[in-house]
Scaffold this active site. Structure first.
Site, mmCIF file in Angstrom:
data_model
loop_
_atom_site.group_PDB
_atom_site.id
_atom_site.type_symbol
_atom_site.label_atom_id
_atom_site.label_comp_id
_atom_site.label_asym_id
_atom_site.label_seq_id
_atom_site.Cartn_x
_atom_site.Cartn_y
_atom_site.Cartn_z
ATOM 1 N N LEU A 199 -5.445 -21.119 9.566
ATOM 2 C CA LEU A 199 -6.576 -21.523 10.395
ATOM 3 C C LEU A 199 -7.019 -22.948 10.075
ATOM 4 O O LEU A 199 -7.413 -23.703 10.964
ATOM 5 C CB LEU A 199 -7.747 -20.537 10.222
ATOM 6 C CG LEU A 199 -7.500 -19.151 10.794
ATOM 7 C CD1 LEU A 199 -8.646 -18.225 10.413
ATOM 8 C CD2 LEU A 199 -7.320 -19.191 12.300
ATOM 9 N N TRP A 200 -6.961 -23.316 8.812
ATOM 10 C CA TRP A 200 -7.340 -24.672 8.391
ATOM 11 C C TRP A 200 -6.423 -25.704 9.058
ATOM 12 O O TRP A 200 -6.884 -26.729 9.563
ATOM 13 C CB TRP A 200 -7.258 -24.774 6.875
ATOM 14 C CG TRP A 200 -7.691 -26.103 6.346
ATOM 15 C CD1 TRP A 200 -6.950 -27.243 6.245
ATOM 16 C CD2 TRP A 200 -8.985 -26.440 5.869
ATOM 17 N NE1 TRP A 200 -7.687 -28.265 5.714
ATOM 18 C CE2 TRP A 200 -8.959 -27.786 5.476
ATOM 19 C CE3 TRP A 200 -10.162 -25.729 5.716
ATOM 20 C CZ2 TRP A 200 -10.059 -28.424 4.953
ATOM 21 C CZ3 TRP A 200 -11.268 -26.368 5.185
ATOM 22 C CH2 TRP A 200 -11.208 -27.706 4.818
ATOM 23 N N TRP A 260 -4.065 -16.639 5.848
ATOM 24 C CA TRP A 260 -4.859 -16.774 7.070
ATOM 25 C C TRP A 260 -5.761 -18.000 7.010
ATOM 26 O O TRP A 260 -5.859 -18.741 7.989
ATOM 27 C CB TRP A 260 -5.701 -15.518 7.305
ATOM 28 C CG TRP A 260 -4.958 -14.497 8.102
ATOM 29 C CD1 TRP A 260 -4.379 -13.361 7.626
ATOM 30 C CD2 TRP A 260 -4.702 -14.521 9.503
ATOM 31 N NE1 TRP A 260 -3.781 -12.683 8.649
ATOM 32 C CE2 TRP A 260 -3.969 -13.366 9.811
ATOM 33 C CE3 TRP A 260 -5.028 -15.412 10.514
ATOM 34 C CZ2 TRP A 260 -3.552 -13.088 11.106
ATOM 35 C CZ3 TRP A 260 -4.611 -15.129 11.809
ATOM 36 C CH2 TRP A 260 -3.881 -13.977 12.090
ATOM 37 N N LYS A 283 -1.035 3.550 -12.194
ATOM 38 C CA LYS A 283 -1.924 3.560 -11.030
ATOM 39 C C LYS A 283 -2.731 2.259 -10.942
ATOM 40 O O LYS A 283 -2.933 1.727 -9.852
ATOM 41 C CB LYS A 283 -2.859 4.760 -11.092
ATOM 42 C CG LYS A 283 -2.170 6.069 -10.788
ATOM 43 C CD LYS A 283 -3.178 7.201 -10.745
ATOM 44 C CE LYS A 283 -2.546 8.482 -10.263
ATOM 45 N NZ LYS A 283 -3.539 9.548 -10.053
ATOM 46 N N SER A 332 -2.683 -0.493 -7.881
ATOM 47 C CA SER A 332 -3.912 -0.968 -7.224
ATOM 48 C C SER A 332 -4.038 -2.485 -7.333
ATOM 49 O O SER A 332 -4.481 -3.145 -6.389
ATOM 50 C CB SER A 332 -5.132 -0.301 -7.851
ATOM 51 O OG SER A 332 -5.089 1.087 -7.636
ATOM 52 N N GLU A 388 0.836 -1.209 0.000
ATOM 53 C CA GLU A 388 0.000 0.000 0.000
ATOM 54 C C GLU A 388 0.866 1.252 0.000
ATOM 55 O O GLU A 388 0.552 2.232 -0.687
ATOM 56 C CB GLU A 388 -0.942 -0.002 1.202
ATOM 57 C CG GLU A 388 -1.875 1.168 1.235
ATOM 58 C CD GLU A 388 -2.779 1.278 0.027
ATOM 59 O OE1 GLU A 388 -2.909 2.402 -0.513
ATOM 60 O OE2 GLU A 388 -3.337 0.248 -0.400
ATOM 61 N N HIS A 425 -2.756 10.690 -19.104
ATOM 62 C CA HIS A 425 -1.871 9.965 -20.014
ATOM 63 C C HIS A 425 -2.111 8.485 -19.778
ATOM 64 O O HIS A 425 -2.276 8.041 -18.638
ATOM 65 C CB HIS A 425 -0.408 10.321 -19.754
ATOM 66 C CG HIS A 425 0.502 9.840 -20.840
ATOM 67 N ND1 HIS A 425 0.961 8.552 -20.892
ATOM 68 C CD2 HIS A 425 1.011 10.478 -21.916
ATOM 69 C CE1 HIS A 425 1.734 8.407 -21.965
ATOM 70 N NE2 HIS A 425 1.785 9.558 -22.598
ATOM 71 N N GLU A 436 1.382 6.591 -6.985
ATOM 72 C CA GLU A 436 0.349 7.579 -7.281
ATOM 73 C C GLU A 436 0.849 9.001 -7.064
ATOM 74 O O GLU A 436 0.532 9.903 -7.847
ATOM 75 C CB GLU A 436 -0.899 7.311 -6.446
ATOM 76 C CG GLU A 436 -1.628 6.053 -6.882
ATOM 77 C CD GLU A 436 -2.937 5.836 -6.145
ATOM 78 O OE1 GLU A 436 -3.300 6.672 -5.296
ATOM 79 O OE2 GLU A 436 -3.595 4.823 -6.439
#
Length: 57
Positions: free
Chosen positions: A52-53, A48, A30, A34, A5, A23, A12
């Site tokens: 957990l499994w 996760w 960008k 993302s 992030e 452009h 950005e």
């Protein structure tokens, strides 16, 4: 995930700093940033669920 992030935010900021006109490559940069965040979220969810499994399964 937070690292991706931060990198996306940097991309950005650089794209916005270069110019405000549209452009195609700016939009693609960008979008790819993302997409990297989205893939990091999917990977975190997968890890996760797998953990957990194995713990409860």
């Amino acid at each position: 995930m937070i690292i991706i992030e931060v990198i996306n935010s940097a991309i950005e900021a650089v794209v916005d700093r270069i110019g405000s006109e549209f452009h195609e490559l700016s939009g693609r940069a960008k979008d790819m940033g993302s997409a990297a965040v989205f893939l990091a979220v999917l990977l975190a969810i997968f890890v996760w669920i797998t953990a957990l499994w194995h713990h409860f399964g």
